[in-house]
Scaffold this active site. Sequence first.
Site, short mmCIF file in Angstrom:
data_model
loop_
_atom_site.label_atom_id
_atom_site.label_comp_id
_atom_site.label_asym_id
_atom_site.label_seq_id
_atom_site.Cartn_x
_atom_site.Cartn_y
_atom_site.Cartn_z
N ASP A 227 77.56 19.32 25.26
CA ASP A 227 77.87 19.01 26.66
C ASP A 227 77.70 17.51 26.93
OD1 ASP A 227 78.52 19.51 29.29
OD2 ASP A 227 76.93 20.99 29.63
N ASP B 21 84.38 24.00 34.43
CA ASP B 21 83.22 24.71 34.98
C ASP B 21 83.65 25.71 36.04
OD1 ASP B 21 81.23 23.74 33.44
OD2 ASP B 21 80.48 22.27 34.87
C1 DGJ Z 1 77.83 21.80 32.40
C2 DGJ Z 1 78.59 22.83 31.62
O1 DGJ Z 1 79.96 22.68 31.82
C3 DGJ Z 1 78.08 24.20 32.01
O2 DGJ Z 1 78.84 25.18 31.38
C4 DGJ Z 1 76.64 24.30 31.64
O3 DGJ Z 1 76.50 24.23 30.25
C5 DGJ Z 1 75.85 23.20 32.33
N1 DGJ Z 1 76.44 21.92 32.09
C6 DGJ Z 1 74.43 23.20 31.86
O4 DGJ Z 1 73.73 22.14 32.34
#
Ligand code: DGJ
Length: 745
Positions: free
Chosen positions: A478, A548
């Site tokens: 991430d 997301d």
């Molecule tokens: C952003 C990601 O896109 C989410 O899926 C998740 O992993 C969060 N970060 C966790 O902090």
Amino acid sequence: MAIVAEKNLFTLHTDHSTYQMKADDLGYLLHLYYGERAEGSMEYLLHYGDRGFSGNPYDAGSDRTYSLDALPQEYPVRGNGDFRMPALIVRRENGAVSSDLRYAGYRILDGKYELSGLPAVYEAEQDQDVQTLEVDLKDMETGLLVTLLYGVFPKKDVITRAVRLQNEGQELLTLESVQSASLDLIYGDYDWIQFYGRHAMERNVQRIPAAHGAHVIGSRRGTSSHQYNPFVILAEKETTEDFGACYGMSFVYSGGFQAFAERDQYDQTRMGMGISPEGFSWSLKPGESFTAPEVILSYTGKGLGELSRQYHRILRHNVCRGMYKEVRRPILINNWEATYFDFNGNKIYEIAKQAAELGVEMLVLDDGWFGKRDSDDSGLGDWQVNEKKLGGTLGDLSERIHSLGMKFGLWIEPEMVSEDSDLYRAHPDWALAVPGKKPVRSRYQLVLDFSRKEVVDYIYGQISSLLDTVPIEYLKWDMNRSIADVYSNGAKPEEQGKVLHQYVLGLYDFLERLHRNYPQVLIEGCSGGGGRFDAGMLYYTPQIWCSDNTDAIDRVCIQYGTSFGYPVSAVGAHVSAVPNHQNGRTTPLKTRANLAMAGSFGYELDLNRLSEEDKRQISIYNQEFKELWPLIHSGDYYRLSNPFCMKQDQETAAWMHVSEDQREALVFAVLLNAHGNPSVPRVRLKGLKADRMYCSRETGTVYSGAALMSAGIVLSDLKQEYGSIRIHLTEMKQENGQSREGEIQ
Ligand code: DGJ
């Protein structure tokens, strides 16, 4: 041969396209043509005229008809009389911005060139006749050697471009802009198609005229960004999904970029792409070299759908790597939307246990398992397992998950540091921050200085020791902020303009080490969803968390936009809970599953909270996905309607996958908006064989391919808002002119 060089005329052929350039008598490399496959020299297209305010190079003597401001150029530079968008801007030691590149030679090599330290399209086993052309251009004044690289993939209808620069002179040169590709189209009226967006709403499609002036998009964020994707299209005005000429450029790079189209005073259009010149300044001492990342160029005369399929193929076969390139990836369940930071080992185990019973194959433990990390304001950088929270070691948890017959995956965010972390307290200078100025915070976190090798090495050591000691089959990588404060404590003042690019090189170095040392680990890219969804990341991470936003209806648009430049196999997509956590919408489970199946299928919820009926459905979806995967992953993808352009009473989004042999197809449709007393939705299919008969597995109805493509299919079951259907068509075996089963339509 893919590449033909004859009297300084260079012709690059793919099966359906031709690209041509020529070094003329003055040594300027002029671009002649890129389009439908054609033989012979296109030099006749050039027009010379005496044009006011478009000056002439000194070497043209008294010929006022020769102007670089009007002629199409292969690699335009600032300072030689071409006032359009340049590909190259070089500042000399005396402060002057001036270059004059002349042809200095070429080489044709079998196979595809490589770019050291950078991701690049590679030659795969099934490719034939791949060749490289290297064309040298030299600035005699400064000694700068510019080598233009072309990789020709005939069967894929793709030409890659990259640039190497070498200072062979005696003075210090500063590169202020190095674009990787520039394409001058002498003729045509074009639209520019870009994919813009924001966090949780990425890759909206916008088509606008490429009008006079320069239209420039890009990212100044240090990442390719949610806001503009580094994939763009230039399409002839008349071009539709199924007909017409269009050109794509896809940047194999994950940092800041620039892409532009400029229509000039003579109605010629220049398209270009490269590293964002803002914040970029690369000093090149005598003897030093610089390599600009790759752009994947593709052309088709068969419309936007075919252009997308050309990109899907090259990205799937020649960019993605690793054991999961062609092998089905495990259906996963991720705990993020199920628990956020509020979990312990038992809770994770319970989620996994239920998922395993329903056919899910991997549990991914998301953010919150390390350091002091019960919210997003601390802990990043401390990659030590929080055993208190897990109620045991990570190895224990991994073992419990494995005992369920599942694989185990882990979330990491290696590029970041929280101010409230042991790492930051020990090494505050490892964060990118301008001395004396308070840094910009984003999600309370700072960015680690990946332009410094010792920082990359340290974090790599932390992550690799986890991988060495705990059975982990998947990493979610991430990256949750943009880079605002660009200053490295490891670089001299005159080298700060290198930091953003060196950061990306550090990122790639880390990912390459993971790829080589842990080939069994599947890595999913992520940057707050799709903030770094680009061909560069796909070289290391064959799938990327698309957004997301997990709402199925928003995902219709996000995945539609993504499909223009990226294959389904690259798209991380999950079934999540309703009401949806991002927008509160409630959609049927079937629709959520259908959307997630148009990607690397998975879940993002606690299945223990579902009804028995929903659980039963989920185990069916998992079984179905396992069977349908080859068709979804490797089939040709067709967009059947545009969700950004819905007409009242035709508000159905639809897409389909067709097997390579055209014997099987899978159609998905979603009703985006329901109305009272509606007209019946219909959709015309694509990519089938007109003279074959196809049977719907769901209804047993038999149709001819011609009818399905010309008359379409009636979606009468699509009545409920947000409802969706799936139709699986398989070719009927013909016996004595009669279909074997089903009712003939
Ligand atoms: C952003 C990601 O896109 C989410 O899926 C998740 O992993 C969060 N970060 C966790 O902090």
